[in-house]
Motif scaffolding. Structure first.
Motif, PDB file in Angstrom:
ATOM      1  N   SER A  32       0.802  -1.235   0.000  1.00 45.48           N
ATOM      2  CA  SER A  32       0.000   0.000   0.000  1.00 45.48           C
ATOM      3  C   SER A  32       0.827   1.274   0.000  1.00 45.48           C
ATOM      4  CB  SER A  32      -0.932   0.007   1.219  1.00 45.48           C
ATOM      5  OG  SER A  32      -0.171   0.102   2.428  1.00 45.48           O
ATOM      6  N   GLY A  33       2.100   1.202   0.417  1.00 46.49           N
ATOM      7  CA  GLY A  33       2.945   2.386   0.428  1.00 46.49           C
ATOM      8  C   GLY A  33       2.864   3.216   1.689  1.00 46.49           C
ATOM      9  N   VAL A  34       2.123   2.759   2.716  1.00 44.52           N
ATOM     10  CA  VAL A  34       2.064   3.506   3.980  1.00 44.52           C
ATOM     11  C   VAL A  34       3.403   3.389   4.710  1.00 44.52           C
ATOM     12  CG1 VAL A  34      -0.430   3.179   4.194  1.00 44.52           C
ATOM     13  CG2 VAL A  34       1.123   1.517   5.246  1.00 44.52           C
ATOM     14  N   ASP A  35       3.614   4.260   5.694  1.00 46.44           N
ATOM     15  CA  ASP A  35       4.902   4.228   6.400  1.00 46.44           C
ATOM     16  C   ASP A  35       4.989   3.001   7.309  1.00 46.44           C
ATOM     17  OD1 ASP A  35       3.738   4.804   9.009  1.00 46.44           O
ATOM     18  OD2 ASP A  35       3.586   6.888   8.363  1.00 46.44           O
ATOM     19  N   GLU A  36       6.182   2.746   7.849  1.00 49.97           N
ATOM     20  CA  GLU A  36       6.431   1.514   8.611  1.00 49.97           C
ATOM     21  C   GLU A  36       5.572   1.415   9.868  1.00 49.97           C
ATOM     22  OE1 GLU A  36      10.345   0.321   9.498  1.00 49.97           O
ATOM     23  OE2 GLU A  36      10.962   0.110   7.395  1.00 49.97           O
ATOM     24  N   GLN A  37       5.365   2.548  10.551  1.00 50.82           N
ATOM     25  CA  GLN A  37       4.559   2.495  11.766  1.00 50.82           C
ATOM     26  C   GLN A  37       3.125   2.092  11.442  1.00 50.82           C
ATOM     27  OE1 GLN A  37       4.663   5.993  14.249  1.00 50.82           O
ATOM     28  NE2 GLN A  37       2.923   5.314  15.500  1.00 50.82           N
ATOM     29  N   ALA A  38       2.570   2.679  10.377  1.00 47.12           N
ATOM     30  CA  ALA A  38       1.212   2.327   9.971  1.00 47.12           C
ATOM     31  C   ALA A  38       1.147   0.877   9.505  1.00 47.12           C
ATOM     32  CB  ALA A  38       0.746   3.265   8.856  1.00 47.12           C
ATOM     33  N   MET A  39       2.224   0.433   8.862  1.00 43.44           N
ATOM     34  CA  MET A  39       2.266  -0.951   8.394  1.00 43.44           C
ATOM     35  C   MET A  39       2.296  -1.917   9.577  1.00 43.44           C
ATOM     36  SD  MET A  39       4.675  -2.142   5.207  1.00 43.44           S
ATOM     37  CE  MET A  39       4.289  -0.697   4.226  1.00 43.44           C
ATOM     38  N   ALA A  40       3.110  -1.603  10.582  1.00 47.70           N
ATOM     39  CA  ALA A  40       3.214  -2.460  11.766  1.00 47.70           C
ATOM     40  C   ALA A  40       1.882  -2.518  12.513  1.00 47.70           C
ATOM     41  CB  ALA A  40       4.315  -1.946  12.687  1.00 47.70           C
ATOM     42  N   GLU A  41       1.215  -1.372  12.651  1.00 52.80           N
ATOM     43  CA  GLU A  41      -0.080  -1.345  13.335  1.00 52.80           C
ATOM     44  C   GLU A  41      -1.137  -2.098  12.539  1.00 52.80           C
ATOM     45  OE1 GLU A  41      -0.728   2.806  13.794  1.00 52.80           O
ATOM     46  OE2 GLU A  41       0.646   3.018  15.504  1.00 52.80           O
ATOM     47  N   GLY A  42      -1.125  -1.901  11.215  1.00 57.21           N
ATOM     48  CA  GLY A  42      -2.082  -2.601  10.362  1.00 57.21           C
ATOM     49  C   GLY A  42      -1.865  -4.103  10.378  1.00 57.21           C
ATOM     50  N   LYS A  43      -0.602  -4.509  10.481  1.00 59.28           N
ATOM     51  CA  LYS A  43      -0.263  -5.938  10.554  1.00 59.28           C
ATOM     52  C   LYS A  43      -0.895  -6.572  11.785  1.00 59.28           C
ATOM     53  CE  LYS A  43       3.967  -8.811  10.787  1.00 59.28           C
ATOM     54  NZ  LYS A  43       5.456  -8.731  10.781  1.00 59.28           N
ATOM     55  N   GLN A  44      -0.754  -5.915  12.947  1.00 57.69           N
ATOM     56  CA  GLN A  44      -1.318  -6.465  14.172  1.00 57.69           C
ATOM     57  C   GLN A  44      -2.845  -6.463  14.142  1.00 57.69           C
ATOM     58  OE1 GLN A  44       0.473  -8.163  16.371  1.00 57.69           O
ATOM     59  NE2 GLN A  44       2.100  -7.724  14.890  1.00 57.69           N
ATOM     60  N   ARG A  45      -3.441  -5.422  13.551  1.00 60.26           N
ATOM     61  CA  ARG A  45      -4.905  -5.392  13.432  1.00 60.26           C
ATOM     62  C   ARG A  45      -5.404  -6.544  12.562  1.00 60.26           C
ATOM     63  NH1 ARG A  45      -4.253   0.224  12.898  1.00 60.26           N
ATOM     64  NH2 ARG A  45      -4.454   0.043  10.623  1.00 60.26           N
ATOM     65  N   ALA A  46      -4.694  -6.800  11.461  1.00 62.09           N
ATOM     66  CA  ALA A  46      -5.096  -7.881  10.558  1.00 62.09           C
ATOM     67  C   ALA A  46      -5.014  -9.241  11.252  1.00 62.09           C
ATOM     68  CB  ALA A  46      -4.219  -7.872   9.303  1.00 62.09           C
ATOM     69  N   ILE A  47      -3.981  -9.426  12.076  1.00 56.50           N
ATOM     70  CA  ILE A  47      -3.810 -10.702  12.786  1.00 56.50           C
ATOM     71  C   ILE A  47      -4.902 -10.874  13.833  1.00 56.50           C
ATOM     72  CG2 ILE A  47      -2.295 -11.937  14.385  1.00 56.50           C
ATOM     73  CD1 ILE A  47       0.093 -10.724  12.761  1.00 56.50           C
ATOM     74  N   GLU A  48      -5.234  -9.802  14.573  1.00 51.95           N
ATOM     75  CA  GLU A  48      -6.307  -9.891  15.572  1.00 51.95           C
ATOM     76  C   GLU A  48      -7.655 -10.125  14.901  1.00 51.95           C
ATOM     77  OE1 GLU A  48      -6.121 -10.255  18.843  1.00 51.95           O
ATOM     78  OE2 GLU A  48      -3.984 -10.381  18.355  1.00 51.95           O
ATOM     79  N   ASP A  49      -7.875  -9.469  13.757  1.00 47.87           N
ATOM     80  CA  ASP A  49      -9.117  -9.680  13.016  1.00 47.87           C
ATOM     81  C   ASP A  49      -9.220 -11.128  12.554  1.00 47.87           C
ATOM     82  OD1 ASP A  49     -11.536  -8.703  11.592  1.00 47.87           O
ATOM     83  OD2 ASP A  49     -10.368  -9.231   9.807  1.00 47.87           O
ATOM     84  N   PHE A  50      -8.091 -11.708  12.142  1.00 47.57           N
ATOM     85  CA  PHE A  50      -8.078 -13.127  11.757  1.00 47.57           C
ATOM     86  C   PHE A  50      -8.498 -14.008  12.932  1.00 47.57           C
ATOM     87  CE2 PHE A  50      -5.372 -16.901  12.415  1.00 47.57           C
ATOM     88  CZ  PHE A  50      -5.922 -17.747  11.455  1.00 47.57           C
ATOM     89  N   ARG A  51      -7.981 -13.720  14.107  1.00 41.83           N
ATOM     90  CA  ARG A  51      -8.339 -14.527  15.286  1.00 41.83           C
ATOM     91  C   ARG A  51      -9.842 -14.446  15.559  1.00 41.83           C
ATOM     92  NH1 ARG A  51      -3.018 -12.594  17.693  1.00 41.83           N
ATOM     93  NH2 ARG A  51      -1.708 -14.483  17.714  1.00 41.83           N
TER      94      ARG A  51
END
Length: 353
Positions: free
Chosen positions: A236-255
């Motif tokens: 998506s081209g977002v910065d690393e902090q946004a990417m890291a936060e989005g990564k954790q949100r995606a994993i929690e949403d998966f759970r």
């Protein structure tokens, strides 16, 4: 230049480790027939080994798989796994850090015969910033270079997994494409499943219901959906902090989606709960899909071969000789045929390499 030399030394140490591990197995192996005939052998082990030899004979006589000394020896490991595989990805990528070898080509993991060495490798990769996953392996194939033995780690399995793995690994010996894990594993998994079906039919045994397969397919689909969401996030081209936060949100949403799926479909079956509760990263997702990506394509190919194993293997071998891009195009076309005959079929495992 120094980095290149250090890398070469590390590779030499790894190859020495693998050579030592394989040699140790060869030195410890005993003929299955001698183990069965040994009065000191536990009767339960002897019965499982007898079953393995029946499956070994069936593989060559009925499934047209290699007739050699593989799985006619036994090795007692005195450890839970024969190998520990280490998978790694960059922090913001779902693609594996490739591991390339002279015989197998490039694969998504590196295998270690020693758990401590495997875990030391994990720490080195984490220190570089990679996402890492380690998993124990009960059996593997040397692709016919050595007579692969039955291992004590395989004795924990039920009969179907023991028999099916023999079919699966012999399929790798018959046809293997360097650097195409999804092709190799999907093909071998089809041979395993169809071989088991024919094995049970020949023995007059019920094949059983498809509960486990349906549940496994559903769970794999959820995991691959997470992988696809992460892939889009990283692109998506977002910065690393946004990417890291989005990564954790995606994993929690998966759970959360997993819990809803389980409760709606399999409320009394919690077999995947432990996996879902563990720390999840890009690397933990890598093993999923590799065994399923083209499995339905090979089912169509088998049907086109009239259900005859020699003709099927000829067609697989022809696919294996094609350049990868054209081979994948052929497999996609076979998947389309499968989906026409079964509109409810999901595109399970169809992930980008």
């Amino acid at each position: 230049m120094v980095v290149a030399v250090l890398g070469a030394c590390a590779d030499l140490r790894y190859y020495a480790h693998v050579t030592h591990g394989e040699s140790a197995l060869l030195l410890k192996r005993r003929s299955v027939s001698k183990v069965i005939g040994d009065p000191a052998t536990d009767p339960k082990l002897a019965a499982r080994l007898k079953l393995s030899q029946q499956a070994r004979q069936f593989a060559s006589e009925q499934l047209d798989l290699p007739r050699n000394r593989s799985y006619t020896y036994y090795v007692s490991l005195h450890r839970p796994y024969v190998v520990w595989n280490v998978f790694a990805t960059p922090r913001f990528s779902v693609d594996a850090v490739p591991q390339c070898f002279p015989i197998a080509g490039c694969v998504a993991y590196r295998g270690w015969f020693d758990e401590q060495k495997a875990r030391a490798s994990v720490e080195r990769l984490r220190a570089k910033g990679d996402d890492v996953y380690i998993g124990g392996v009960s059996a593997y194939s040397t692709l016919g270079w050595f007579a692969d033995p039955i291992l004590s780690s395989m004795m924990r399995w039920d009969d179907d997994e023991l028999v099916g793995t023999i079919f699966h690994e012999l399929a790798h010996q018959k046809i293997y494409v360097k650097g195409d894990t999804a092709f190799n594993e999907s093909y071998a998994m089809f041979v395993e499943n169809e071989g088991l079906r024919e094995w049970h039919h020949a023995r007059g045994e019920p094949v059983g219901d498809d509960h486990d397969q349906v549940m496994d397919d559903g769970f794999t689909k959820l995991v691959l959906d997470l992988r696809e969401r992460l892939k889009k996030l990283y692109a998506s081209g977002v910065d690393e902090q946004a990417m890291a936060e989005g990564k954790q949100r995606a994993i929690e949403d998966f759970r959360n989606r997993y819990a809803a799926w389980r409760d709606a479909n399999w409320p009394n079956d919690h077999r995947y709960d432990k996996w879902v509760a563990q720390p999840i990263n890009n690397a933990t997702l890598l093993p999923f899909g590799l065994y399923d990506q083209w499995k339905q394509a090979f089912a169509v190919l088998f049907k086109q071969a009239g259900g005859q194993w020699p003709s099927f293997f000829e067609r697989v071998r022809a696919l294996a000789k094609e350049p990868k891009v054209r081979r994948e195009g052929s497999l996609r076309a076979l998947l389309q045929v499968a989906m026409k005959h079964n509109p409810s079929m999901t595109t399970l495992g169809r992930v980008s390499s």
